[in-house]
Write a protein that holds these residues in place. Structure first.
Motif, PDB file in Angstrom:
ATOM      1  N   ARG A 255       0.806  -1.226   0.000  1.00  0.00           N
ATOM      2  CA  ARG A 255       0.000   0.000   0.000  1.00  0.00           C
ATOM      3  C   ARG A 255       0.833   1.268   0.000  1.00  0.00           C
ATOM      4  O   ARG A 255       0.276   2.360   0.054  1.00  0.00           O
ATOM      5  CB  ARG A 255      -0.870   0.049   1.260  1.00  0.00           C
ATOM      6  CG  ARG A 255      -1.668  -1.157   1.451  1.00  0.00           C
ATOM      7  CD  ARG A 255      -2.341  -1.146   2.778  1.00  0.00           C
ATOM      8  NE  ARG A 255      -3.224  -2.295   2.802  1.00  0.00           N
ATOM      9  CZ  ARG A 255      -4.233  -2.439   3.623  1.00  0.00           C
ATOM     10  NH1 ARG A 255      -4.484  -1.514   4.505  1.00  0.00           N
ATOM     11  NH2 ARG A 255      -4.991  -3.506   3.572  1.00  0.00           N
ATOM     12  N   MET A 400      -8.286  -0.157   4.456  1.00  0.00           N
ATOM     13  CA  MET A 400      -7.235   0.717   3.918  1.00  0.00           C
ATOM     14  C   MET A 400      -7.715   2.162   3.906  1.00  0.00           C
ATOM     15  O   MET A 400      -8.820   2.461   3.454  1.00  0.00           O
ATOM     16  CB  MET A 400      -6.892   0.262   2.489  1.00  0.00           C
ATOM     17  CG  MET A 400      -5.818   1.080   1.801  1.00  0.00           C
ATOM     18  SD  MET A 400      -5.200   0.288   0.310  1.00  0.00           S
ATOM     19  CE  MET A 400      -6.583   0.509  -0.817  1.00  0.00           C
ATOM     20  N   LEU A 402      -8.144   5.584   2.459  1.00  0.00           N
ATOM     21  CA  LEU A 402      -8.132   6.124   1.101  1.00  0.00           C
ATOM     22  C   LEU A 402      -8.017   7.644   1.098  1.00  0.00           C
ATOM     23  O   LEU A 402      -7.579   8.231   0.112  1.00  0.00           O
ATOM     24  CB  LEU A 402      -9.416   5.751   0.357  1.00  0.00           C
ATOM     25  CG  LEU A 402      -9.565   4.318  -0.132  1.00  0.00           C
ATOM     26  CD1 LEU A 402     -10.890   4.161  -0.860  1.00  0.00           C
ATOM     27  CD2 LEU A 402      -8.429   3.940  -1.048  1.00  0.00           C
ATOM     28  N   ARG A 458      -4.214   4.324  -4.344  1.00  0.00           N
ATOM     29  CA  ARG A 458      -5.052   3.363  -3.631  1.00  0.00           C
ATOM     30  C   ARG A 458      -6.465   3.331  -4.212  1.00  0.00           C
ATOM     31  O   ARG A 458      -7.072   2.270  -4.316  1.00  0.00           O
ATOM     32  CB  ARG A 458      -5.096   3.722  -2.140  1.00  0.00           C
ATOM     33  CG  ARG A 458      -3.770   3.481  -1.458  1.00  0.00           C
ATOM     34  CD  ARG A 458      -3.842   3.866  -0.002  1.00  0.00           C
ATOM     35  NE  ARG A 458      -2.587   3.535   0.680  1.00  0.00           N
ATOM     36  CZ  ARG A 458      -2.406   3.725   1.974  1.00  0.00           C
ATOM     37  NH1 ARG A 458      -3.374   4.217   2.729  1.00  0.00           N
ATOM     38  NH2 ARG A 458      -1.249   3.407   2.520  1.00  0.00           N
ATOM     39  N   ILE A 469      -0.038  -1.715  -4.744  1.00  0.00           N
ATOM     40  CA  ILE A 469       0.133  -0.373  -5.297  1.00  0.00           C
ATOM     41  C   ILE A 469       1.092  -0.411  -6.483  1.00  0.00           C
ATOM     42  O   ILE A 469       0.997   0.400  -7.400  1.00  0.00           O
ATOM     43  CB  ILE A 469       0.619   0.598  -4.196  1.00  0.00           C
ATOM     44  CG1 ILE A 469       0.431   2.057  -4.625  1.00  0.00           C
ATOM     45  CG2 ILE A 469       2.079   0.345  -3.816  1.00  0.00           C
ATOM     46  CD1 ILE A 469       0.601   3.052  -3.506  1.00  0.00           C
TER      47      ILE A 469
END
Length: 497
Positions: A255, A400, A402, A458, A469
RNA sequence: GGGCGCGUAGCUCAGUUGGCAGAGCAACUGGCUUUUAACCAGUAGGUCCCAGGUUCGAGCCCUGGCGCGCUCACCA
């Protein structure tokens, strides 16, 4: 030539030159995109409008199937593939030169558009022009490039040799274009602010340092454009955004890439509630434009980007998942110790450690986590009814983060105080000095404003179904390749030391 | 930075208990005018990531290094 040039292809190259042909001619050939040709070919039962017509296509030969007096070869351009049929009786003069061609060569082909007996749309070539000879062999035709290192290092091969890769980056481009249109339609102005910063600010991260020769001073590659964009709000531009490459000198992961792209936008007279609306509207819009629906699958899970997203309170989530009250510092420290975390940090940071440990993995989303501790939000305005909490949210999907947004702090005295606290903290990720010019900008008066940052990489991961990523970055960060000799020189063998 | 895993032909991968380095695709030669991962016959192709070590013998075991992946740490 390097070691990847193949002897047999170099021999063909020499032969071409010996025959007076230029393997790297100066002019290209403007063909029709092959996707259009496929559509214009239709099917044998329902022939399209251009069947029987002489057409031209340019692209890369991605394989050859040689039948003796007939060769089939898929021709690939940015839009897709179409089959080319090379027949002895249509290419009488050119025919002997077929032996110069290899998979991977760039060519232009002209001929009648039609079909094969099996119904495959085909350009029956009467003319072939070599546009560029590939002296390096393409990867194996069925698997493409599989070795991920090779895929990232040689993206120029991966893009045409691995299925679906080009489409991801075409989708990424589309996302950027859609974001721009979405914001411009709402009166936003796209701006560009400095990448080289004399003072680190706008986020907490270790910077890359560089030296500015003309000014004889160390500068930093920006970790965020935030403070410059807010200066533009002071300047009266009122609605600005930047699609900014940021640089953070930190670890790589699925990420994280040290240089990444952030959409940041600021809107005068708005607050974080308006930022939530714009976030959910933008994400829903992108999903609809890319997929025709708001639902999508990412890492095996289903998500629905239909607005509105759930609003979940930071304190409630912490209570629910960690079982502690945000205001109860003793309980926070006890819980942190229980989880084996460093319990000595300031209360605000500690709460966030707990949050990341206990709450984040459960945030399926998409959702907004709202009202963060002020201690970890030095650029956000506090809530009128609770001075320990900032008007700030983060948007989550699949555990995650964002995006991040807040009602912007516009009180210069308070901003100065919070900057001073950061500098005093000696945190390696805190700025080394107060950004006096930014405080002075606020002293001229910044209107109430909301600001938002969204991680474009992302977001593209989610929208294109990519796990890493690196798969949405054309050239992800990799260690530079050195020859073995250089490696040995740089790292002397242990037995020599 | 730590842990785990991987590194063999141009590409994708096998390689048994430590005992002659293998396959498919690509290439080359020959055959074939409707294939689409074409097919058939044949040929050629290797710094087994690098450097040491153990051993009669190392792709395989050991040590160190390089590169990559996953993961943890880090990433308000």
């Amino acid at each position: 030539m390097t070691e990847i040039a193949q002897d047999d292809r170099l021999a063909k190259l020499a032969q071409l030159r010996a025959e007076g042909l230029d393997p790297y001619p100066p002019r290209g050939v403007a063909g029709t995109p092959v996707e259009e040709l496929r559509a214009a070919a239709g099917t044998p039962d329902e022939p399209g409008p251009r069947v029987g017509e002489r057409v031209t296509a340019a692209g890369r030969l991605v394989g050859l199937r040689d039948f003796g007096k007939l060769i089939f070869a898929p021709l690939q351009d940015r839009t897709g593939r179409i089959q080319v049929g090379l027949q002895k009786n249509r290419l009488s003069e050119w025919w002997p030169r077929r032996k110069h061609l290899d998979g991977g060569d760039l060519v232009a082909v002209s001929g009648e558009l039609g079909h094969t007996q099996k119904g495959e749309p085909t350009i029956w070539a009467d003319e072939v022009q070599l546009l560029s000879k590939a002296v390096a062999a393409p990867p194996e035709k069925w698997h493409g490039l599989v070795d991920v290192e090779q895929r990232y290092r040689r993206r120029y091969v991966d893009l045409w040799a691995s299925e679906g890769v080009r489409e991801v980056f075409q989708a990424r481009s589309r996302v950027l274009s859609l974001v721009r249109r979405f914001l411009e339609d709402q009166g936003y102005l796209e701006v560009e602010t400095p990448i080289l910063h004399p003072i680190v600010g706008g986020a907490a991260a270790r910077p890359f340092v560089t030296h500015y020769n003309a000014l004889d001073a160390d500068f930093y590659l920006r970790i965020a454009p935030e403070l410059y964009l807010k200066r533009l709000i002071v300047g009266g531009l009122e609605r600005v955004f930047e699609i900014a490459r940021n640089f953070r000198n930190e670890g790589l992961s699925r990420r994280h890439n040290p240089e990444f792209t952030m959409l940041e936008l600021y809107e005068a007279q708005a607050d974080y509630r308006r930022m939530m609306e714009i976030t959910e509207q933008l994400m829903e819009h992108l999903a609809l434009e890319l997929h025709g629906q708001t639902t999508l699958t990412w890492r095996g899970e289903q998500y629905d980007l239909k607005a509105p997203f759930a609003r979940l309170s930071y304190a409630d989530l912490l209570r629910e998942h960690a079982g502690v009250d945000l205001a109860d510092e003793a309980a926070l420290r006890a819980k942190a110790r229980e989880l084996g975390l460093d319990a000595d940090m300031p209360a605000g940071k500690l709460a966030h450690e707990l949050f990341e440990e206990t709450v984040e993995p459960h945030l399926h989303g998409p959702c907004f986590v709202v009202d963060y501790p002020v201690a970890i939000s030095p650029l956000a305005k506090v809530k009128p009814d609770d001075p320990t909490v900032a008007e700030r949210f983060e948007v989550y999907l699949g555990g995650m983060e964002l995006g991040n947004a807040f009602t912007e702090l516009n009180d210069p005295a308070e901003q100065e105080r919070r900057f001073a606290e950061q500098v005093a903290s000696l945190d390696p990720e805190a700025p080394g000095e107060v950004d006096v010019d930014y405080v002075q900008a606020l002293e001229y008066g910044m209107p109430p404003a909301g600001g938002l940052g969204i991680g474009i990489d992302r977001l593209v991961m989610v929208l294109t179904g990519q796990d890493s990523i690196r798969d949405v970055l054309l050239f992800p960060a990799l260690r530079p390749q050195r020859g073995d000799a250089a490696a040995q020189e740089a790292e002397p063998a242990a037995d020599e030391a």
